[in-house]
Design a protein around this motif. Structure first.
Motif, PDB file in Angstrom:
ATOM      1  N   HIS A  76       0.922  -1.349  -0.023  1.00  0.00           N
ATOM      2  CA  HIS A  76      -0.034   0.049   0.123  1.00  0.00           C
ATOM      3  C   HIS A  76       0.782   1.280  -0.083  1.00  0.00           C
ATOM      4  CE1 HIS A  76      -3.803  -2.029   0.266  1.00  0.00           C
ATOM      5  NE2 HIS A  76      -3.184  -2.902   1.259  1.00  0.00           N
ATOM      6  N   GLY A  77       2.178   1.144   0.135  1.00  0.00           N
ATOM      7  CA  GLY A  77       3.041   2.220   0.267  1.00  0.00           C
ATOM      8  C   GLY A  77       2.745   3.246   1.460  1.00  0.00           C
ATOM      9  N   ARG A  78       3.356   4.183   1.554  1.00  0.00           N
ATOM     10  CA  ARG A  78       3.203   5.255   2.569  1.00  0.00           C
ATOM     11  C   ARG A  78       1.855   6.015   2.621  1.00  0.00           C
ATOM     12  NH1 ARG A  78       7.897   5.876   5.670  1.00  0.00           N
ATOM     13  NH2 ARG A  78       6.208   6.776   7.135  1.00  0.00           N
ATOM     14  N   ILE A  79       0.736   5.073   3.181  1.00  0.00           N
ATOM     15  CA  ILE A  79      -0.499   5.534   3.378  1.00  0.00           C
ATOM     16  C   ILE A  79      -0.540   6.691   4.310  1.00  0.00           C
ATOM     17  CG2 ILE A  79      -2.548   4.918   4.341  1.00  0.00           C
ATOM     18  CD1 ILE A  79      -2.562   3.386   2.035  1.00  0.00           C
ATOM     19  N   ASP A  80       0.338   6.523   5.545  1.00  0.00           N
ATOM     20  CA  ASP A  80       0.396   7.721   6.270  1.00  0.00           C
ATOM     21  C   ASP A  80       1.015   9.143   5.629  1.00  0.00           C
ATOM     22  OD1 ASP A  80       2.967   6.652   6.124  1.00  0.00           O
ATOM     23  OD2 ASP A  80       3.582   7.265   7.965  1.00  0.00           O
ATOM     24  N   ARG A  81       1.129   9.034   4.684  1.00  0.00           N
ATOM     25  CA  ARG A  81       1.532  10.259   3.724  1.00  0.00           C
ATOM     26  C   ARG A  81       0.523  10.681   2.915  1.00  0.00           C
ATOM     27  NH1 ARG A  81       7.983   9.162   2.989  1.00  0.00           N
ATOM     28  NH2 ARG A  81       8.505   9.133   5.130  1.00  0.00           N
ATOM     29  N   MET A  82      -0.561   9.991   2.735  1.00  0.00           N
ATOM     30  CA  MET A  82      -1.422  10.362   1.555  1.00  0.00           C
ATOM     31  C   MET A  82      -2.672  10.820   2.192  1.00  0.00           C
ATOM     32  SD  MET A  82      -1.512   6.728  -0.687  1.00  0.00           S
ATOM     33  CE  MET A  82       0.038   5.609  -0.751  1.00  0.00           C
ATOM     34  N   ASN A  83      -2.996  12.207   1.803  1.00  0.00           N
ATOM     35  CA  ASN A  83      -4.480  12.761   1.974  1.00  0.00           C
ATOM     36  C   ASN A  83      -5.395  11.818   1.545  1.00  0.00           C
ATOM     37  OD1 ASN A  83      -3.808  15.053   3.516  1.00  0.00           O
ATOM     38  ND2 ASN A  83      -3.008  16.144   2.119  1.00  0.00           N
ATOM     39  N   ARG A  84      -5.344  11.532   0.455  1.00  0.00           N
ATOM     40  CA  ARG A  84      -6.295  10.645  -0.428  1.00  0.00           C
ATOM     41  C   ARG A  84      -5.771   9.500  -0.837  1.00  0.00           C
ATOM     42  NH1 ARG A  84      -8.775  14.332  -4.380  1.00  0.00           N
ATOM     43  NH2 ARG A  84     -10.166  12.548  -4.982  1.00  0.00           N
ATOM     44  N   VAL A  85      -6.267   8.503  -0.536  1.00  0.00           N
ATOM     45  CA  VAL A  85      -5.452   7.293  -0.810  1.00  0.00           C
ATOM     46  C   VAL A  85      -5.592   6.790  -2.289  1.00  0.00           C
ATOM     47  CG1 VAL A  85      -5.223   4.399  -0.579  1.00  0.00           C
ATOM     48  CG2 VAL A  85      -5.462   6.091   1.235  1.00  0.00           C
ATOM     49  N   ALA A  86      -4.335   6.643  -3.069  1.00  0.00           N
ATOM     50  CA  ALA A  86      -4.392   6.198  -4.434  1.00  0.00           C
ATOM     51  C   ALA A  86      -3.217   4.792  -4.193  1.00  0.00           C
ATOM     52  CB  ALA A  86      -3.618   7.013  -5.293  1.00  0.00           C
ATOM     53  N   LYS A  87      -3.461   3.993  -5.498  1.00  0.00           N
ATOM     54  CA  LYS A  87      -2.697   2.774  -5.573  1.00  0.00           C
ATOM     55  C   LYS A  87      -1.329   3.253  -5.785  1.00  0.00           C
ATOM     56  CE  LYS A  87      -4.913   0.596  -8.790  1.00  0.00           C
ATOM     57  NZ  LYS A  87      -5.255  -0.664  -9.654  1.00  0.00           N
ATOM     58  N   VAL A  88      -0.278   2.572  -5.271  1.00  0.00           N
ATOM     59  CA  VAL A  88       1.047   2.932  -5.467  1.00  0.00           C
ATOM     60  C   VAL A  88       1.732   1.645  -6.474  1.00  0.00           C
ATOM     61  CG1 VAL A  88       1.690   4.344  -3.590  1.00  0.00           C
ATOM     62  CG2 VAL A  88       2.126   1.730  -3.386  1.00  0.00           C
ATOM     63  N   HIS A  89       0.960   0.481  -6.554  1.00  0.00           N
ATOM     64  CA  HIS A  89       1.346  -0.607  -7.327  1.00  0.00           C
ATOM     65  C   HIS A  89       0.231  -0.868  -8.154  1.00  0.00           C
ATOM     66  CE1 HIS A  89       5.021  -1.204  -5.640  1.00  0.00           C
ATOM     67  NE2 HIS A  89       4.529  -1.330  -4.130  1.00  0.00           N
ATOM     68  N   ALA A  90       0.308  -1.340  -9.453  1.00  0.00           N
ATOM     69  CA  ALA A  90      -0.606  -1.866 -10.440  1.00  0.00           C
ATOM     70  C   ALA A  90      -1.253  -3.146  -9.863  1.00  0.00           C
ATOM     71  CB  ALA A  90      -0.140  -1.996 -11.733  1.00  0.00           C
ATOM     72  N   LEU A  91      -0.707  -3.813  -9.037  1.00  0.00           N
ATOM     73  CA  LEU A  91      -1.332  -5.035  -8.702  1.00  0.00           C
ATOM     74  C   LEU A  91      -1.255  -6.211  -9.896  1.00  0.00           C
ATOM     75  CD1 LEU A  91      -4.498  -4.152  -6.443  1.00  0.00           C
ATOM     76  CD2 LEU A  91      -2.075  -4.298  -5.889  1.00  0.00           C
ATOM     77  N   TYR A  92      -0.205  -6.079 -10.680  1.00  0.00           N
ATOM     78  CA  TYR A  92      -0.081  -7.072 -11.805  1.00  0.00           C
ATOM     79  C   TYR A  92       0.262  -8.332 -11.215  1.00  0.00           C
ATOM     80  CZ  TYR A  92      -0.423  -3.738 -15.574  1.00  0.00           C
ATOM     81  OH  TYR A  92      -0.805  -2.946 -16.567  1.00  0.00           O
ATOM     82  N   MET A  93      -0.127  -9.435 -11.760  1.00  0.00           N
ATOM     83  CA  MET A  93       0.138 -10.898 -11.149  1.00  0.00           C
ATOM     84  C   MET A  93       1.659 -10.999 -11.367  1.00  0.00           C
ATOM     85  SD  MET A  93      -1.116 -14.284 -12.931  1.00  0.00           S
ATOM     86  CE  MET A  93      -0.081 -15.944 -12.804  1.00  0.00           C
ATOM     87  N   SER A  94       2.509 -10.695 -12.178  1.00  0.00           N
ATOM     88  CA  SER A  94       3.860 -10.893 -12.476  1.00  0.00           C
ATOM     89  C   SER A  94       4.397 -10.034 -10.922  1.00  0.00           C
ATOM     90  CB  SER A  94       4.588 -10.032 -13.524  1.00  0.00           C
ATOM     91  OG  SER A  94       4.140  -8.622 -13.570  1.00  0.00           O
ATOM     92  N   TRP A  95       4.072  -9.118 -10.417  1.00  0.00           N
ATOM     93  CA  TRP A  95       4.242  -8.297  -9.320  1.00  0.00           C
ATOM     94  C   TRP A  95       3.903  -9.174  -7.984  1.00  0.00           C
ATOM     95  CZ3 TRP A  95       1.058  -6.130  -5.218  1.00  0.00           C
ATOM     96  CH2 TRP A  95       1.659  -5.486  -4.293  1.00  0.00           C
ATOM     97  N   CYS A  96       2.977  -9.785  -7.930  1.00  0.00           N
ATOM     98  CA  CYS A  96       2.518 -10.691  -6.953  1.00  0.00           C
ATOM     99  C   CYS A  96       3.744 -11.895  -6.830  1.00  0.00           C
ATOM    100  CB  CYS A  96       1.250 -11.588  -6.999  1.00  0.00           C
ATOM    101  SG  CYS A  96      -0.098 -10.107  -6.844  1.00  0.00           S
TER     102      CYS A  96
END
Lengths: 181, 218
Positions: free
Chosen positions: B144-164
């Motif tokens: 999820h990345g640095r959620i504690d630095r996001m005012n509004r949450v966005a993805k930081v990874h595309a969640l591709y199968m290759s990444w998993c």
């Protein structure tokens, strides 16, 4: 004379191509947790059980709530972890009642280091987590019974940490205290 | 002279033209990387939400633990989405007249849940379980990345199968001690692989089996 069918055919082909982009495997005919559910009148996937339902394990849940577990190091350590998650925002790390949310304006809870709460039975803290107290909401849905006992055990440890006779400290602990002074 | 082409030939030519155009445009998108672009995967794009909730304020500045609200993350597949009651634990006393919180108060009185828009939504054929990941040393930050630095949450990874699979085949460099899983500030030691290998052994993780189809597709 025009021929409507052949003229519409390219349009039809385009519609079919676009429809191909919607992958039925990606969004299957099933509900995931928290998904909007058209099937139920209130639109929620997570439906409450029928009133009067006893869930599997629910009797254990209440038994754990009534039965005080043996005091172990693991229990106190679990209690510290859970205390730091759920209680510290208001009660503060040491239980003085000056947590971050209190500093932002939430009404200050009583300090644990008072005569009244030192003398309160351990069950009192379990009850407060379960039912809430004053402006504090119940944490029963977030903190399961075993963890409530763990938190209560850790509160006891916190109380001891602020109210222990120096004379009874070990030599090593006493010399460290003197140094800190 | 009889017609060589029947009238339907016009339609065939148009269809063929469309097919060629789709192939050319699609081919260019694949070759040019457009299908993996942030624009399509929504990386870095925060969806609109019914309430302007800031993780930066709550998790970062106030230091509230992730599990205060996402309390199912250690025991369930879903991290747990907080009910409105969780918001009201504090906001029954704080910012009680704030305009931005009007939908929260309304939800609390009517029982109608707030309709948040999902940021991370895996395809339905993927079975992801939060609890096993946090129990085996995968920190929140890892996905999820640095959620504690996001005012509004966005993805930081595309969640591709290759990444998993990158992590499933070689988890060691991505693991952290269990007590640091929810610590968003934690930095791995210089030799992250040595620590990771020790954790792989301690948790009983078997990378040789972790890329089997059935681990994620059931």
């Amino acid at each position: 004379m025009t021929r409507p069918v052949p003229r519409l055919a390219p349009l039809l082909a385009l519609i079919l191509l676009v429809a191909g982009c919607d992958d039925p495997m990606v969004d299957q005919a099933k509900y995931e947790a928290y998904e909007k559910a058209e099937l139920f009148p209130d639109g929620k996937t997570n439906q409450p059980p029928v009133p009067g339902t006893i869930a599997r394990g629910q009797l254990d849940y209440f038994a754990t709530l009534r039965q005080r577990p043996p005091l172990t190091r693991a229990l106190v350590e679990r209690g510290r972890e859970r205390f730091d998650i759920f209680c510290v925002p208001c009660h503060g790390r040491t239980g003085d009642g000056d947590g971050m949310i209190v500093r932002r304006g939430f009404p200050s809870p009583p300090s644990y280091h008072t005569e009244r709460l030192r003398n309160a039975p351990t069950e009192h803290f379990v009850q407060v987590v379960t039912n809430g107290y004053g402006v504090m909401y119940s944490y029963a849905d977030r903190v399961p019974p075993a963890d409530r006992w763990a938190i209560a055990a850790y509160i006891r440890a916190l109380q001891l940490s602020q109210d222990f006779p120096v004379a009874r400290l070990s030599d090593e602990a006493r010399s460290r205290l003197e140094e800190a002074r | 002279m009889a017609q060589i082409f029947p009238p339907v030939a016009d339609t065939c030519v148009k269809l063929a033209g469309i097919a060629v155009a789709v192939l050319v445009v699609g081919g260019l998108m694949v070759a040019g990387g457009a299908v993996r672009s942030d624009w399509l995967t929504r990386v870095g794009v925060a969806p609109d939400q019914p309430v302007p909730f800031s993780h930066k304020h709550h998790a970062g500045e106030l230091g509230i633990d992730c599990r205060y609200c996402h309390d199912d993350v250690e025991r369930s597949a879903s991290a747990g989405f907080p009910p409105t009651k969780t918001c009201m634990t504090c906001h029954s006393q704080l910012w009680t007249n704030a305009e931005a919180l009007a939908p929260v108060r309304s939800s609390f009185t009517t029982g109608e849940p707030l309709a948040w828009n999902r940021v991370h939504d895996l395809p339905d054929y993927v079975y992801f379980n939060h609890s096993i990941h946090v129990a085996h040393g995968v920190g929140c930050v890892e996905c999820h990345g640095r959620i504690d630095r996001m005012n509004r949450v966005a993805k930081v990874h595309a969640l591709y199968m290759s990444w998993c699979l990158d992590c499933h085949r070689d988890p060691a460099p991505h693991l952290r001690p269990p007590e640091r899983v929810f610590d968003l500030d934690w930095q791995p030691p210089a030799d992250a692989r040595a620590l990771g290998s020790e954790l792989v052994a301690r948790f009983g993780i078997e990378p040789a089996n972790l890329d089997s189809c059935y681990v994620c597709h059931r």
